[in-house]
Design a protein around this motif. Structure first.
Motif, PDB file in Angstrom:
ATOM      1  N   ASP A  34      32.958   3.774 -59.346  1.00 48.09           N
ATOM      2  CA  ASP A  34      32.330   3.067 -58.242  1.00 48.09           C
ATOM      3  C   ASP A  34      31.092   3.838 -57.773  1.00 48.09           C
ATOM      4  O   ASP A  34      30.909   5.024 -58.043  1.00 48.09           O
ATOM      5  N   VAL A  72      37.520  -2.867 -46.053  1.00 48.30           N
ATOM      6  CA  VAL A  72      36.597  -3.261 -47.124  1.00 48.30           C
ATOM      7  C   VAL A  72      35.851  -4.519 -46.677  1.00 48.30           C
ATOM      8  O   VAL A  72      36.464  -5.480 -46.208  1.00 48.30           O
ATOM      9  N   PHE A  73      34.536  -4.484 -46.750  1.00 46.22           N
ATOM     10  CA  PHE A  73      33.747  -5.646 -46.357  1.00 46.22           C
ATOM     11  C   PHE A  73      32.597  -5.837 -47.346  1.00 46.22           C
ATOM     12  O   PHE A  73      32.354  -4.996 -48.218  1.00 46.22           O
ATOM     13  N   GLN A  74      31.888  -6.965 -47.201  1.00 49.52           N
ATOM     14  CA  GLN A  74      30.810  -7.311 -48.116  1.00 49.52           C
ATOM     15  C   GLN A  74      29.479  -7.324 -47.385  1.00 49.52           C
ATOM     16  O   GLN A  74      29.401  -7.651 -46.197  1.00 49.52           O
ATOM     17  N   LYS A  75      28.446  -6.981 -48.105  1.00 51.35           N
ATOM     18  CA  LYS A  75      27.078  -7.113 -47.618  1.00 51.35           C
ATOM     19  C   LYS A  75      26.160  -7.156 -48.836  1.00 51.35           C
ATOM     20  O   LYS A  75      26.639  -7.261 -49.982  1.00 51.35           O
ATOM     21  N   GLU A 122      30.589  -4.843 -52.389  1.00 48.75           N
ATOM     22  CA  GLU A 122      31.807  -4.701 -51.585  1.00 48.75           C
ATOM     23  C   GLU A 122      31.981  -3.205 -51.328  1.00 48.75           C
ATOM     24  O   GLU A 122      31.866  -2.400 -52.269  1.00 48.75           O
ATOM     25  N   ARG A 135      33.526   0.294 -48.581  1.00 51.13           N
ATOM     26  CA  ARG A 135      34.289   0.874 -47.457  1.00 51.13           C
ATOM     27  C   ARG A 135      33.526   2.118 -47.010  1.00 51.13           C
ATOM     28  O   ARG A 135      33.041   2.899 -47.843  1.00 51.13           O
ATOM     29  N   LEU A 158      31.305   1.857 -52.921  1.00 56.78           N
ATOM     30  CA  LEU A 158      31.002   0.432 -53.072  1.00 56.78           C
ATOM     31  C   LEU A 158      30.912   0.052 -54.545  1.00 56.78           C
ATOM     32  O   LEU A 158      30.785   0.909 -55.423  1.00 56.78           O
ATOM     33  N   ILE A 201      29.400  -6.751 -56.907  1.00 52.97           N
ATOM     34  CA  ILE A 201      30.313  -7.901 -57.102  1.00 52.97           C
ATOM     35  C   ILE A 201      29.557  -9.149 -57.556  1.00 52.97           C
ATOM     36  O   ILE A 201      30.004 -10.269 -57.341  1.00 52.97           O
ATOM     37  N   ARG A 220      31.657 -11.255 -59.986  1.00 56.86           N
ATOM     38  CA  ARG A 220      32.782 -11.920 -59.325  1.00 56.86           C
ATOM     39  C   ARG A 220      32.317 -13.131 -58.532  1.00 56.86           C
ATOM     40  O   ARG A 220      32.956 -14.190 -58.547  1.00 56.86           O
TER      41      ARG A 220
END
Length: 753
Positions: free
Chosen positions: A20, A82-85, A98, A100, A118, A121, A124
């Protein structure tokens, strides 16, 4: 997280080896460290990154969300969920991630920075988007879709399934197949599951029961699929109540239309397929990978690539359409299909979704009906051709009678042995041969082969005017008013001629004492409001062909039946009742619409709407060579020079016109006031004593506003302009003029509105 030197060394090794992406910032938000994976994602070198603040790599729309995660989670409990930006690369590209965030502290527990772990993604999100597209296509299907598991329970149903049975989604997914199938029991499920699984699918007709207990017939296409190592039967179900009724009415054709499962094609704005289902691949013989590299025009031989842009623009207006065309399989075989096409805006994108059904069997069943319609159409056509041939023969025989008669008279006046007798004999033999040709023309009748072409309808009508004139007779005036820049249509020119002949015959019979037949063309756009008020019409761009007469007209009761086969108001033996039914069938087969407007005693107008198209027109024009075009109109000739007036009068009379001559404006006004109704055109000199031609025309228009005029003059254009003549739309011919020039100018003047 408190960090000592040994721990820092261990973490450095870890973040270097981890798959990662890793990045570290201090409490001000400035980058302090990152591994190669992170650098590859953002496209910066390590020394470049260390000069940046975390906001520089994060689009502004994500700042508030990221700050909230830091303030409410990282600073409170030491890490975030865990979040997305999104991250902005050095080259400006946007990468969805994605992540943390973890708070780091010094040995005394004081926060000194944050770590972010991170991953990219992008792939996906693409997979999720593809799944959403598939689900959207299923939910948009006009058929009900049921997924059935091994226990016979519905594991998935689409909206159409819920609507067709009047259950909610939750209610329906609690039911089994035998709860909605009237003739199916729980005990039959096991053998049925095994039989369908072994065969790989089934096509059958059943009866379904709605929530309110009502029963309706359905057509089911079922096949087996595997999802998460579980076997399911997927059934596409269609209500065939209306088709059952149609099948009963078509029983004499001894067939039943069996609708195959539908292929699904999803297309982008460039015409390429972005999704096709298994049925689409199977029907065309391609793999999915092969089809996803192809365009619509690669499988539809009737659809040229240059037509796609116009089709895309038109679909933005009409939103959906149902058409019949053909597809070409990988092995080159052609088969007919029915296409239900829909425009589907989806997010910021726009695409087309098409449900395609093989209609080979349905077309075979329709062949008998089409043969009968072709026989009726041919009978109607032969009747019109026979009358047309008689009119042509009559005209030719009149002319040949003059030639033969004068030849014989001349022979009696020439002395025996005169060399002119040999030439005269040749004339007589040629006349006799022409006479034989007219006799053959009277007996002529043969079957025509129809071939649609891209047409300019104005050109076609211009070429057919002479035939229509002979068909309707001399006591009916024929007027053609073409629109400028008329759109192109795809139609068989022979069928257009058939339409014109049938409507002309209908108009002729409605005007037993003579009258006027007017043909007009226009470009029109039909909107949704108009189509809601006219059953069967669809929005779009059309060429409108209008055919009007000033005959006896029709009552409303008659209008409601005029397109029915064998309906006629004529006496027995004077009509088959198929003329207007044939027109209706031709228009419908060409993808058009027809309306009729009429009142008793007020005449009738038929308006035919044919879809516009694009492409190169096959020009249908007569030869430029030949004698000047003649006519039978009546002209008022005003010329103060006696010799010019006499000469012009002779030319016009030789062209077939009736000429009323006047030596000046005063005489012309006196003649016009007595009998203006019979005068079709004013031909006048410009410069005359007391009153010029422009003033004369203005004076006569006060009596007949529709009066058309052709000005003559030996003066230059500047002189005429000084006399106020050549305004826009004014027709003018310079002296001296030839017969051809005068004839052409007259025809243009009469044709212009």
């Amino acid at each position: 997280m408190a960090i000592n030197k040994e721990t820092e060394t261990q973490y450095k090794l870890l973040r270097t080896a981890m798959m990662d992406a890793f990045a570290a910032v201090d409490m001000t938000g400035r980058y302090r460290e990152a591994n190669q994976t992170f650098l590859d994602i953002v496209g910066y070198k390590r020394e470049e990154l260390l000069e940046l603040h975390r906001h520089a790599l994060t689009p502004e729309k994500w700042h508030a969300h990221e700050n909230r995660m830091i303030n409410e989670q990282v600073l409170v409990r030491g890490y975030s969920e865990v979040f997305q930006k999104e991250l902005r690369r050095k080259d400006g590209g946007i990468v969805p991630v994605e992540l943390r965030i973890v708070l780091t502290r010094d040995p005394d527990g004081k926060p000194i920075g944050m770590w972010a772990i991170l991953r990219d993604i992008t792939d996906r999100i693409r997979r999720e988007e593809k799944l959403r597209r598939f689900q959207h296509s299923v939910e948009s299907s006009p058929d009900a879709v049921f997924w059935i598991n091994a226990e016979g329970r519905f594991s998935y149903v689409n909206e159409q399934a819920c609507r067709s049975l009047a259950y909610s989604h939750d209610e329906l997914t609690q039911l089994h197949l035998w709860d909605i199938d009237v003739d199916f029991s729980r005990e039959q499920w096991g053998p049925h599951w095994e039989a369908v699984s072994k065969a790989g699918g089934a096509q059958l007709e059943r009866r379904h029961r709605r929530k309110d207990g009502t029963v309706f017939p359905v057509e089911i296409s079922s096949h087996q699929v595997f999802l998460n190592n579980q076997k399911h039967h997927v059934s596409y179900v269609r209500d065939i109540s209306k088709r059952r009724k149609t099948d009963d009415e078509l029983r004499f054709f001894k067939h039943a239309i069996d609708t195959a499962p539908e292929g699904v094609f999803w297309m982008t704005q460039n015409g390429i397929f972005i999704y096709v289902n298994d049925r689409a691949c199977k029907s065309l013989g391609y793999t999915r990978e092969e089809l996803l590299k192809m365009h619509l025009w690669d499988i539809d031989p009737t659809f040229p690539p240059e037509r796609w842009a116009a089709h895309w623009a038109e679909m933005r207006t009409i939103q959906s359409r149902l058409i019949e065309t053909v597809h070409r399989r990988k092995d080159g075989t052609i088969f007919p299909i029915e296409v239900s096409a829909y425009r589907l805006p989806y997010g910021d994108e726009e695409s087309h979704l098409a449900f395609v059904r093989d209609i080979t069997e349905r077309q075979k069943a329709a062949e008998d009906r089409n043969r009968l319609e072709a026989q009726l159409l041919q009978a109607q056509k032969l009747e019109s051709i026979g009358r047309l041939a008689g009119g042509v023969a009559h005209d030719y025989n009149n002319m040949l009678g003059v030639i033969i008669g004068y030849s014989e008279i001349m022979r009696t006046k020439i002395a025996p042995g005169d060399p002119l007798l040999k030439d005269l004999g040749q004339i007589q033999r040629a006349a006799e041969r022409s006479k034989n040709i007219t006799q053959q023309l009277l007996a002529f009748s043969r079957k025509q082969v129809f071939e649609p072409k891209i047409l300019d309808i104005n050109d076609l009508i211009h070429h057919f005017e002479g035939n229509l004139s002979r068909l309707i007779g001399e006591d009916i005036e024929l007027h053609f008013i073409p629109s400028q820049d008329i759109g192109k249509i795809v139609f068989d020119p022979t069928q257009i001629e058939q339409i014109l002949m049938n409507l002309a015959v209908n108009a002729r019979d409605a005007m037993p004492n003579g009258g006027k037949l007017t043909i007009e063309t226009n470009n029109v756009v039909l909107d949704e409001t108009y189509c809601r008020e006219h059953a069967g019409f669809m929005p779009g761009c059309f060429v409108r062909l209008s055919v009007s007469d000033n005959g006896v007209g029709m009552r409303k009761e008659t209008i409601n039946q005029i397109f029915e086969p064998f309906f006629t108001t004529k006496d027995v033996g004077k009509g088959t009742g198929l003329g207007l039914a044939t027109v209706y069938g031709i228009v419908k087969q060409g993808g058009g619409f027809i309306n009729v407007y009429s009142e008793s005693g007020q005449g009738t107008t038929f308006k035919i709407y044919i879809p516009k198209t694009t492409g190169e027109t096959e020009v249908l024009t007569a030869s430029d060579s030949g004698p000047p075009e003649s006519g039978s109109e009546t002209f008022l000739l005003v010329e103060d020079d006696e010799m010019v007036r006499s000469m012009t009068g002779i030319i016009l009379e030789n062209l077939g016109h009736k000429v009323i001559s006047a030596g000046g404006p005063e005489e012309a006004i006196e003649i016009f006031e007595k009998d203006h109704a019979s005068i079709d055109l004013l031909i006048t000199d410009v410069v005359m004593p007391k009153m010029n031609g422009k003033e004369l025309h203005d004076r006569l228009k006060s009596i007949c506003p529709e009066l058309k005029v052709l000005f003559m003059s030996g003066y230059t254009t500047n002189v005429i302009v000084h006399h106020g003549v050549l305004d826009k739309g004014v027709h003018f011919i310079s002296k001296p003029f030839s017969i051809n020039e005068l004839a052409a100018k007259i025809r243009k003047t009469l044709a212009d509105a």
